[in-house]
Design an enzyme around this catalytic site. Structure first.
Site, PDB file in Angstrom:
ATOM      1  N   HIS A 141       0.869  -1.178   0.000  1.00 20.36           N
ATOM      2  CA  HIS A 141       0.000   0.000   0.000  1.00 20.36           C
ATOM      3  C   HIS A 141       0.906   1.228   0.000  1.00 20.36           C
ATOM      4  CE1 HIS A 141      -3.555   2.314   0.511  1.00 20.36           C
ATOM      5  NE2 HIS A 141      -3.480   2.512   1.812  1.00 20.36           N
ATOM      6  N   ASP A 195     -11.092  -3.732  -0.846  1.00 16.82           N
ATOM      7  CA  ASP A 195     -10.868  -2.312  -1.194  1.00 16.82           C
ATOM      8  C   ASP A 195     -11.422  -1.970  -2.580  1.00 16.82           C
ATOM      9  OD1 ASP A 195      -9.738   0.158  -1.836  1.00 16.82           O
ATOM     10  OD2 ASP A 195      -7.658  -0.462  -1.471  1.00 16.82           O
ATOM     11  N   HIS A 368      -3.788   1.929  -4.313  1.00 14.54           N
ATOM     12  CA  HIS A 368      -4.981   1.065  -4.306  1.00 14.54           C
ATOM     13  C   HIS A 368      -5.081   0.223  -5.576  1.00 14.54           C
ATOM     14  CE1 HIS A 368      -6.787   2.978  -0.734  1.00 14.54           C
ATOM     15  NE2 HIS A 368      -6.250   4.086  -1.205  1.00 14.54           N
TER      16      HIS A 368
HETATM   17 ZN   LIG Z   1      -8.021   4.003   3.285  1.00 15.02          ZN
HETATM   18 ZN   LIG Z   2      -4.725   3.638   3.113  1.00 18.13          ZN
END
Ligand SMILES: [Zn+2]
Ligand SMILES: [Zn+2]
Length: 566
Positions: A141, A195, A368
């Site tokens: 990330h 996500d 992401h």
């Molecule tokens: Zn987040």
């Molecule tokens: Zn994050």
């Protein structure tokens, strides 16, 4: 434990659905609750004067005794930002990786919270919390030490991906543990939450490393000072800026409170590798030649109080932008911040700086997962049930469609809203009612004391200004003894609009006479009469709708107050 299976597993999102921000999810089984993340979001434009927004935790307060702990996936503000406020109401143990808890530690200090149980859990490790067993799984990330979660519950395994991307060449060498996710899939995943942030974008994200290569190229050909703005928590980005600086014999100054903090914490915990003598104090860069200087700063979102904005504004105590400086904005605007970012870019150009940002050159990559990575994750996990998370409604919807294309039955996917109670058994998933949820607005030290009415007033005031009508009436008779006087703020400049003010007074006087004639004595009715007559008069005259605030002081005839505006 067969008896344990009599309960339904409840998933209750308190934040993070229908929005990108303030992530918080309750996982509940019988008398056991664990909370996944505890984030905040930044206020929207119409939330005037609000510093941050946190989730409504009425449900947690009610069920305090069930809570076994808070599990943190990573150290971004939308995942840890509301912890200080939550801990003041429910003090429960917190579990997170080393860097996550390091960043949190600073925040707790600022809030003077000392009696907190912080428990480091490394990726790959597990902890038992009530009837749950929580395992951390290494992620990639835009912050180091991020994890996904496997939560073993009495009815099956729940996987929460956390914020993730798949980076095969990450900066510290720790690739997302795809093996662990695949292993979970092989054993059987009851429910996955994943996500959704980048579900609109096809393909695969670029590696963080590509940005480093870009920095090397830019630094190589630059003779001026270089100023790089990024997120403080993006430690890998900071590392790459430092690497490029070292490679081209530049010293690095750090600017902005959160950047200084993040660099300090990540250096202490070993997440940042800085050769001795590389970092210098901002006071000392004056002694260096332009091509020996890099400044790493906050302000990539154009935040008005941030170091970069202040530099661009000549409002920074120690640094200012000079002609020829190269400014790199190594971040994308968070949706909603586009205007402030472009304002700062304009100011920088006006100061004679050269500016590089994502639209011109790839000086940023996202943290992401894009579509291909999302597909891979769901293919590995093969969950029976699916709840897309971390996204606005459209993101959740598209993620559900993407899952359907991979064979996850649409009736096994739930598009949730904050506050929904989602009940899961080994055979079914459904929404069943909801709990209190929403935005709690934090303004300075006040938590939740600014509601919709206050916000509406602030909006009205900011757009149209304020007129205060002051008068005093005689106790008993209601006769006007002094006034009306008119005071205004943010409406018109009184001294240049004496006619309008005088006419306004006359309008108020007429309204008051009418009240006398009709024997209207009730304060509220008198106030209403003043407001109505004055607002239609002003609207007719100048087409504006200021807030009108009548103040009536009731006095005995012998104690007249002075109503003039000094
Ligand atoms: Zn987040
Ligand atoms: Zn994050």
């Amino acid at each position: 434990m067969a008896t344990e299976k009599k309960h339904k597993l409840k998933i209750i999102p308190l934040g993070g659905l229908g929005e990108i921000g303030k992530n918080m999810t309750v996982v509940e089984y019988g008398s056991n609750i664990v909370i996944i993340d505890c984030g905040m979001s930044f206020p929207e434009d119409e939330m005037l004067g609000i510093d941050i927004v946190i989730p409504d935790i009425t449900y947690l307060i009610k069920n305090k005794d069930k809570i076994k702990g808070i599990i943190l996936t990573h150290g971004h503000e939308d995942h840890i930002g509301s912890i200080p406020y939550v801990l003041k109401k429910v003090n429960v143990p917190i579990y997170g990786t080393k860097l996550t808890l390091g960043l949190l530690g600073n925040k707790l200090l600022e809030h003077k919270l000392e009696d907190v149980s912080l428990n480091i859990l490394n990726a790959g490790k597990s902890v038992n919390l009530g009837c749950f067993k929580v395992t951390f799984i290494r992620n990639n990330h835009s912050i180091p030490d991020a994890v996904g979660l496997a939560i073993d519950t009495p009815i099956g395994t729940v996987v929460h991906t956390g914020d993730f991307k798949i980076d095969f060449t990450p900066i510290n060498g720790d690739v997302i543990d795809l093996d662990a996710f695949a292993e979970l899939g092989r054993k059987g995943v009851l429910l996955a939450m994943s996500d959704s942030t980048n579900v609109e974008r096809p393909g695969h994200t670029d590696s963080e490393r590509t940005v480093g290569a870009k920095f090397m190229e830019i630094f190589k050909n630059c003779e001026s000072r270089i100023i790089v703005a990024s997120f403080a928590s993006n430690v890998h980005r900071v590392q790459q800026i430092i690497n490029a600086a070292v490679a081209y014999n530049r010293k690095v100054a750090i600017s902005g409170k959160s950047m200084i903090n993040a660099v300090k914490v990540s250096q202490e915990l070993g997440y940042l590798d800085v050769p001795d003598g590389t970092i210098v104090h901002v006071n000392d860069i004056r002694k260096l030649k332009d091509n020996e200087v890099v400044i790493i700063t906050t302000g990539s979102q154009g935040e008005p109080m941030s170091a970069l904005t202040r530099m661009a504004n000549n409002d920074h105590k120690k640094l200012e932008i000079k002609r020829g400086d190269l400014v790199i904005i190594s971040a994308n605007p968070i949706p909603g911040n586009e205007k402030t970012v472009s304002r700062v870019i304009n100011m920088l150009y006006e100061k004679g700086a050269d500016v590089l940002y994502d639209a011109l050159m790839q000086v940023h990559v996202t943290g992401h997962a894009k579509q291909d990575e999302l597909k891979l994750m769901l293919t590995l996990l093969k969950p029976k049930f699916f709840i897309p998370v971390h996204g606005e409604y459209r993101h959740l919807m598209l993620h559900a469609k993407l899952a359907a294309n991979l064979g996850i039955d649409e009736k096994n996917t739930i598009i949730g809203k904050n506050g929904d109670v989602i009940e899961v058994t080994s055979k079914s998933i459904m929404k069943n009612g909801n709990v209190t949820s929403g935005n709690i607005l934090v303004d300075g030290l006040g938590v939740g004391d600014v509601g919709n009415i206050v916000l509406r007033d602030r909006k009205l005031l900011s757009e149209n200004g304020l007129i205060i009508v002051v008068l005093s009436t005689e106790r008993g008779t209601g006769k006007v003894l002094a006034g009306p006087e008119i005071v205004s703020r943010g409406f018109i400049y009184v001294r240049e609009n004496i006619d309008l003010i005088e006419e306004s007074k006359a309008v108020v006087r007429r309204a008051l006479n009418k009240c006398q004639e009709t024997n209207t004595r009730e304060w509220n009715n008198i106030k209403m009469a003043i407001k109505d007559s004055l607002s239609s008069f002003i609207y007719e005259k100048i087409k504006r709708n200021p807030m009108i605030l009548p103040i009536i002081v009731e006095v005995n005839n012998n104690e007249l107050p002075d109503l003039t505006d000094k």
